[in-house]
Design a protein around this motif. Structure first.
Motif, PDB file in Angstrom:
ATOM      1  N   HIS A 153      18.126  -8.013  28.993  1.00  0.00           N
ATOM      2  CA  HIS A 153      18.590  -8.867  27.016  1.00  0.00           C
ATOM      3  C   HIS A 153      18.009  -9.718  26.627  1.00  0.00           C
ATOM      4  CE1 HIS A 153      21.076  -9.396  24.120  1.00  0.00           C
ATOM      5  NE2 HIS A 153      21.071 -10.296  24.066  1.00  0.00           N
ATOM      6  N   LYS A 154      17.065 -10.171  27.622  1.00  0.00           N
ATOM      7  CA  LYS A 154      16.044 -11.305  27.315  1.00  0.00           C
ATOM      8  C   LYS A 154      15.216 -10.532  26.265  1.00  0.00           C
ATOM      9  CE  LYS A 154      17.734 -15.345  29.456  1.00  0.00           C
ATOM     10  NZ  LYS A 154      17.642 -16.552  30.214  1.00  0.00           N
ATOM     11  N   ILE A 155      14.502  -9.570  27.589  1.00  0.00           N
ATOM     12  CA  ILE A 155      13.595  -8.007  27.045  1.00  0.00           C
ATOM     13  C   ILE A 155      13.460  -7.980  26.573  1.00  0.00           C
ATOM     14  CG2 ILE A 155      12.049  -6.265  27.963  1.00  0.00           C
ATOM     15  CD1 ILE A 155      12.950  -8.115  31.220  1.00  0.00           C
ATOM     16  N   LEU A 156      14.637  -7.340  25.736  1.00  0.00           N
ATOM     17  CA  LEU A 156      15.202  -6.646  24.320  1.00  0.00           C
ATOM     18  C   LEU A 156      15.039  -7.336  23.035  1.00  0.00           C
ATOM     19  CD1 LEU A 156      17.845  -4.893  24.905  1.00  0.00           C
ATOM     20  CD2 LEU A 156      15.437  -3.926  25.133  1.00  0.00           C
ATOM     21  N   LEU A 157      15.252  -8.882  23.568  1.00  0.00           N
ATOM     22  CA  LEU A 157      15.253 -10.052  22.244  1.00  0.00           C
ATOM     23  C   LEU A 157      13.624  -9.783  21.979  1.00  0.00           C
ATOM     24  CD1 LEU A 157      17.606 -12.457  23.357  1.00  0.00           C
ATOM     25  CD2 LEU A 157      17.921 -10.511  21.504  1.00  0.00           C
ATOM     26  N   LYS A 158      13.588  -9.787  23.319  1.00  0.00           N
ATOM     27  CA  LYS A 158      11.728 -10.557  22.877  1.00  0.00           C
ATOM     28  C   LYS A 158      10.878 -10.267  21.879  1.00  0.00           C
ATOM     29  CE  LYS A 158      10.534 -13.692  26.604  1.00  0.00           C
ATOM     30  NZ  LYS A 158       9.691 -14.031  27.545  1.00  0.00           N
ATOM     31  N   GLU A 159      11.222  -8.382  22.378  1.00  0.00           N
ATOM     32  CA  GLU A 159      10.603  -6.932  22.123  1.00  0.00           C
ATOM     33  C   GLU A 159      10.567  -7.157  20.312  1.00  0.00           C
ATOM     34  OE1 GLU A 159      11.849  -3.292  23.790  1.00  0.00           O
ATOM     35  OE2 GLU A 159      10.796  -4.311  25.415  1.00  0.00           O
ATOM     36  N   LEU A 160      11.926  -7.099  20.238  1.00  0.00           N
ATOM     37  CA  LEU A 160      13.398  -7.118  18.673  1.00  0.00           C
ATOM     38  C   LEU A 160      12.136  -8.500  18.168  1.00  0.00           C
ATOM     39  CD1 LEU A 160      14.629  -6.326  16.592  1.00  0.00           C
ATOM     40  CD2 LEU A 160      16.418  -8.200  16.977  1.00  0.00           C
ATOM     41  N   GLU A 161      11.806  -9.281  18.626  1.00  0.00           N
ATOM     42  CA  GLU A 161      11.196 -10.325  18.142  1.00  0.00           C
ATOM     43  C   GLU A 161       9.509 -10.233  17.654  1.00  0.00           C
ATOM     44  OE1 GLU A 161       9.981 -15.178  18.858  1.00  0.00           O
ATOM     45  OE2 GLU A 161      10.778 -14.140  19.951  1.00  0.00           O
ATOM     46  N   SER A 162       9.655  -9.172  18.297  1.00  0.00           N
ATOM     47  CA  SER A 162       8.207  -9.391  18.087  1.00  0.00           C
ATOM     48  C   SER A 162       8.032  -7.895  16.976  1.00  0.00           C
ATOM     49  CB  SER A 162       7.125  -8.593  19.139  1.00  0.00           C
ATOM     50  OG  SER A 162       6.292  -8.101  18.936  1.00  0.00           O
ATOM     51  N   LEU A 163       8.946  -7.318  17.091  1.00  0.00           N
ATOM     52  CA  LEU A 163       8.921  -5.915  15.859  1.00  0.00           C
ATOM     53  C   LEU A 163       8.985  -6.990  14.531  1.00  0.00           C
ATOM     54  CD1 LEU A 163       8.789  -3.167  16.192  1.00  0.00           C
ATOM     55  CD2 LEU A 163      10.962  -2.934  16.656  1.00  0.00           C
ATOM     56  N   VAL A 164       9.975  -7.528  14.091  1.00  0.00           N
ATOM     57  CA  VAL A 164      10.364  -7.666  13.071  1.00  0.00           C
ATOM     58  C   VAL A 164       8.876  -8.992  12.337  1.00  0.00           C
ATOM     59  CG1 VAL A 164      11.904  -9.643  12.102  1.00  0.00           C
ATOM     60  CG2 VAL A 164      13.105  -7.870  13.235  1.00  0.00           C
ATOM     61  N   ASN A 165       8.553  -9.319  13.162  1.00  0.00           N
ATOM     62  CA  ASN A 165       7.414 -10.160  13.050  1.00  0.00           C
ATOM     63  C   ASN A 165       7.207  -9.390  12.531  1.00  0.00           C
ATOM     64  OD1 ASN A 165       8.251 -12.445  13.538  1.00  0.00           O
ATOM     65  ND2 ASN A 165       8.032 -13.068  15.660  1.00  0.00           N
ATOM     66  N   GLU A 166       6.165  -8.270  13.220  1.00  0.00           N
ATOM     67  CA  GLU A 166       5.212  -7.486  12.292  1.00  0.00           C
ATOM     68  C   GLU A 166       5.604  -6.373  11.001  1.00  0.00           C
ATOM     69  OE1 GLU A 166       1.701  -4.810  12.457  1.00  0.00           O
ATOM     70  OE2 GLU A 166       2.413  -7.089  13.118  1.00  0.00           O
TER      71      GLU A 166
END
Length: 557
Positions: A153-166
């Motif tokens: 779940h934490k990996i998904l959160l990091k992916e989402l954070e990176s995506l939203v920042n972009e």
């Protein structure tokens, strides 16, 4: 497990060594004796921010050392990952210096606070009163549920954070570019002018490295001819004045005369002759070079104009050829974008939409994880707080949708109804201090089981409770201590009576200075301290008998 805590020159503690045991370790003492200072020092050595004000008055430093056993495979794996040697002990120390930096070490190796926190979190968890306040914050509630969701779940959160920042970066870029519509033509004209000016200059490596040297040479041609002509005349023979050749001829004559008599200086005569011939060659070369020198005013003007142009280009577009070329490339790219403005803007918008779809899909998976985890946590917390004498309590984790951000599209809120017939409300609005302490204890119990943390510390978990509730909380803590080490600061007899190991903290006046001291109590001393907690300073045979009975009853359970 925390084996030992050593504290030196910390607040009112001069020098203290505490050897903790397995099971339930309880610390008692009068208000202000230094109980919470001990927990503060432990928090400090494990990563809390250090303030130089905590250094004992009159001392130059404070030193705290915590020694843990290293048996857990998870801890060993973490230590190995960061290059630590694996042994039976983990020694964490912090030295706070009055006139120097604060230094933290693990097994005698200096470490950053970031690395320390990654290791400390696997060794110990400290509950202090401020955590009950943090538990009321929706962001902390969300983080708590995410912690329960696991590593994937934490990996998904990091992916989402990176995506939203972009996405946010592209949206900002889109807005900036879209706002240029009104000034687009004016900017195109400016960019084309800049590109043409650089193109027409046709700068080369010669302009960077050789131009200034040639200009310096040509601009100083007249002075150079005068200097070289004077140098040649000094060498050459002259009827008007003595020169180097005349003087050297005289020297050669004198040495030659002597060499006819003394053959030992023949080699000097030969060397002088060689110098004479070399001077003649130098004079001839200088003459040829002077003859070849011609003051070319046209070339000098060309170089002057070229230098002016190069300096003008550098002043506008970069201090070096590399900087000018970089500016040119960026300007050209910008010009191409503006010339294809609508097409490029549409492409940028399509990219944003595509990334938003990916982010939304990812957030759906995150929401699914949170809902599943929330249901499990909700059930466990409800059972925990019922066991902790809130029998009619209802606990609910409410998840509602919010605007998508770097942590997903979920807003989480912990709701509780402590009493029968009462509506579910946010914890901050309805839970009392005692209820909040028990809810936090419930969370800590579940977290400790999930993360397998070997040591839990509770700083006055018994705030706001008494009587039967205190006894229930005490037994809950005692139950937790069966599988791990528990360290508790308490003032309630019902909890203190359950201790496997009991420490008492006292203040003494030594040389007009207040010093905090600690002692591990034997069985008789435990009874006496418990009697003090029951009846205050007026210890009677009744309070002693009651204390002895309470300790005996709990030992037999």
């Amino acid at each position: 497990m925390l084996l030992e805590l050593n504290i030196e020159n910390f607040a009112i503690i001069e020098n203290m060594k505490i050897s903790f045991d397995r099971g339930l370790n309880v610390l008692t003492g009068e208000t202000g004796s230094g109980k919470s200072i001990i927990i503060d020092s432990l928090g400090l050595v494990l990563g809390a921010r250090a303030n130089k004000d905590i250094i004992k008055y009159g001392e130059d430093y404070a030193y705290i050392e915590a020694i843990f056993s290293c048996y857990s495979e998870d801890i060993k794996k973490t230590l190995k990952e960061y290059g630590f040697d694996i042994g039976e002990l983990i020694v964490i120390s912090k030295k706070i210096q009055k006139d120097g930096p604060t230094i933290t070490r693990i097994n005698n190796r200096a470490v950053t606070s970031g690395l320390l926190s990654k290791i400390a979190v696997k060794l110990i968890d400290i509950f202090a009163q401020h955590e009950t306040i943090s538990l009321m914050d929706n962001k902390n509630q969300l983080k708590l549920i995410d912690d329960f969701c696991g590593e994937d779940h934490k990996i998904l959160l990091k992916e989402l954070e990176s995506l939203v920042n972009e996405i946010n970066r592209l949206k900002k870029e889109y807005d900036e570019k879209n706002s240029l519509e009104t000034n687009k033509e004016r900017e195109i004209d400016l960019l084309e002018y800049q590109i043409n000016e650089i193109d027409e200059a046709s700068l080369t490596e010669y302009d960077e490295n050789g131009l200034a040297e040639d200009f310096n040479k040509y601009s100083n041609m007249t002075n150079s001819i005068m200097k070289l002509t004077e140098a040649k005349s000094i060498i050459d023979s002259s009827y008007e004045s003595a020169n180097i050749e005349d003087i050297l001829d005289k020297v050669i004559g004198n040495v030659s005369e002597v060499s006819k008599i003394d053959k030992d200086i023949n080699y000097i005569s030969e060397e002088l002759e060689d110098i004479r011939y070399r001077l003649t060659d130098i004079s001839r070369d200088l003459g040829n070079y002077i003859d070849s020198m011609e003051i070319d005013e046209e070339q000098l003007n060309f170089l002057q104009n070229r230098i002016d142009l190069v300096n003008s280009i550098k002043a506008k577009y970069g201090k070096s050829l590399d900087e000018i070329n970089k500016f040119y490339d960026e300007t050209y790219e910008r010009l191409e974008f503006l010339k294809n403005f609508e097409k490029n803007l549409a492409k940028l918008h399509e990219n944003i939409i595509s990334l938003e779809k990916k982010a939304y899909s990812l957030s759906e998976k995150i929401t699914k994880n949170r809902n599943e985890t929330a249901n499990l946590v909700q059930e466990k917390i409800t059972n925990e707080i019922k066991e902790l004498n809130i029998p009619n309590a209802k606990f609910k984790i409410k998840i509602t949708e919010k605007e998508l951000s770097s942590d997903g599209k979920d807003k989480i809120e912990f709701l509780i109804s402590p009493n029968k017939g009462q509506d579910l409300m946010p914890m901050a609005k309805v839970a009392s201090g005692g209820e909040m302490s028990r809810i936090m204890l419930g969370f800590k119990s579940i977290i400790a089981q999930k993360d397998n943390i070997p040591t839990l510390v509770f700083d006055e978990i018994d705030t706001g409770i008494s009587g039967k509730t205190a006894q229930i909380v005490g037994r809950k803590i005692k139950k937790l201590s069966k599988g791990r080490q528990i360290i508790v600061i308490s003032h309630l007899p019902q909890i203190v009576a359950l201790a496997d190991t009991h420490f008492v903290i006292n203040k003494d006046i030594v040389n007009e200075t207040t010093i905090s001291k600690i002692a591990k109590l034997n069985d008789d001393e435990r009874v006496e301290e418990l009697a003090r907690l029951i009846g205050g300073d007026n210890i009677t045979s009744y309070t002693l008998a009651t204390a002895k009975e309470m300790i005996g009853d709990e030992a037999n359970d």
